[in-house]
Design a protein around this motif. Structure first.
Motif, PDB file in Angstrom:
ATOM      1  N   ARG A  25      17.109 -57.601  14.235  1.00 28.90           N
ATOM      2  CA  ARG A  25      16.609 -56.354  13.642  1.00 28.90           C
ATOM      3  C   ARG A  25      15.096 -56.390  13.448  1.00 28.90           C
ATOM      4  O   ARG A  25      14.407 -55.381  13.636  1.00 28.90           O
ATOM      5  N   ILE A  38      20.037 -56.422   4.941  1.00 28.01           N
ATOM      6  CA  ILE A  38      20.775 -55.917   6.123  1.00 28.01           C
ATOM      7  C   ILE A  38      22.167 -55.417   5.759  1.00 28.01           C
ATOM      8  O   ILE A  38      22.969 -55.111   6.644  1.00 28.01           O
ATOM      9  N   ALA A  66      19.491 -52.156  15.438  1.00 29.29           N
ATOM     10  CA  ALA A  66      20.710 -52.898  15.153  1.00 29.29           C
ATOM     11  C   ALA A  66      21.153 -53.653  16.400  1.00 29.29           C
ATOM     12  O   ALA A  66      20.863 -53.229  17.527  1.00 29.29           O
TER      13      ALA A  66
END
Length: 286
Positions: free
Chosen positions: A155, A282, A161
């Protein structure tokens, strides 16, 4: 009746301390490698701890990272060899639990990204743009080195993603399977913790004509022994310290090589705050 009652009470007074001292101390470990390897490794650790702690010690294998955390939460095990993320998750669920020892190498752990020969990728200073569009496998969904750290770097480097960078993303389940899947070309690229790669390489279990390292990540804190916060209540005052001392004193080359680690050193929960921060960033940890 009075005599019988007194006799029963006196028997309980004798039996209660005996029952407490006879409790089995149980531990587990995250299944980051093939189960047969883990069973062999941790049976040796169980024998060592039993001798050092003077209580019966038992190792129980689990099938997933989630199962290891659940066993710790439910007091089915009192000690666990966790990765950075699974340790953070487990300690959140059991107040007072402590990270008490880590491998010397776990102060500055790192990952390898590996690639199948068909990609033509070579080792570089960063994760190359050429991985885009390839197939990719993580290890376990709950793994620090198998998922958390690799996803963080993907990322950060691509600002996307993993599912948007790669054509297909999978989860092998553990590092050994990641290695085998990339070596076979089932996935073109994968992420593996360096300790598993180096051990398999040393043992002659990697065909380096088919798979190679293409990037080494920056260092981060990883594996540790975590013990429940209520351990002294169950096994007696000072038992947590006794377990810590036994782990730190472990110097049998065969036991250490099975991890592989050169030894164990003290650690604390605070050392794993960077892992918590990344997990929150994340979306793995709320």
């Amino acid at each position: 009746m009075s005599f019988i009652r007194k006799l029963m009470l006196s028997s309980l007074i004798v039996l209660i301390p005996f029952a407490a001292s006879a409790q089995t101390f149980v531990f587990t470990a995250i299944p980051d490698e093939d189960e047969s390897k883990l069973v062999e490794r941790f049976r040796g650790i169980a024998d060592y701890l039993q001798q050092e702690l003077d209580v019966e010690v038992k190792y129980i294998p689990v099938k997933s990272y989630a199962a290891a955390i659940s066993a710790f939460r439910n007091n089915q095990v009192q000690l666990a060899w966790f990765g950075g993320l699974s340790g953070v998750q487990a300690r959140e669920l059991v107040p007072g639990s402590q990270a008490i020892a880590q491998g010397v190498e776990d102060q500055a752990f790192f990952n390898y990204f590996i690639a199948h020969k068909s990609t033509g990728l070579e080792r570089s200073e960063t994760l190359p743009e050429e991985v885009r569009g390839k197939t990719f496998t993580f290890g376990s969904k709950g793994s620090t080195s198998g998922r958390l750290i690799p996803e963080y770097h993907i990322r950060t480097i691509f600002n996307e993603a993993p599912e948007d960078v790669f054509s297909r993303v999978g989860f092998s389940g553990n590092h050994t399977r990641t290695l085998r899947l990339v070596e076979a070309g089932t996935y073109e690229v994968g992420a593996i913790n360096y300790a598993v790669w180096e051990k398999e390489l040393e043992d002659g279990n990697i065909n380096t004509d088919d798979v190679k390292v293409i990037w080494k990540t920056p260092a981060y804190p990883n594996y540790q022994w975590t013990i429940r916060g209520d351990i002294d209540e169950r096994y007696g005052d000072g038992f947590m310290d006794k377990v810590r001392e036994a782990l730190l004193a472990m110097d049998d080359p065969a036991l250490l090589e099975s991890f592989p680690r050169s030894g164990f050193i003290p650690t604390s929960n605070e050392n794993y705050e960077p892992i918590r921060t990344v997990a929150e960033q994340i979306g793995i940890l709320d």
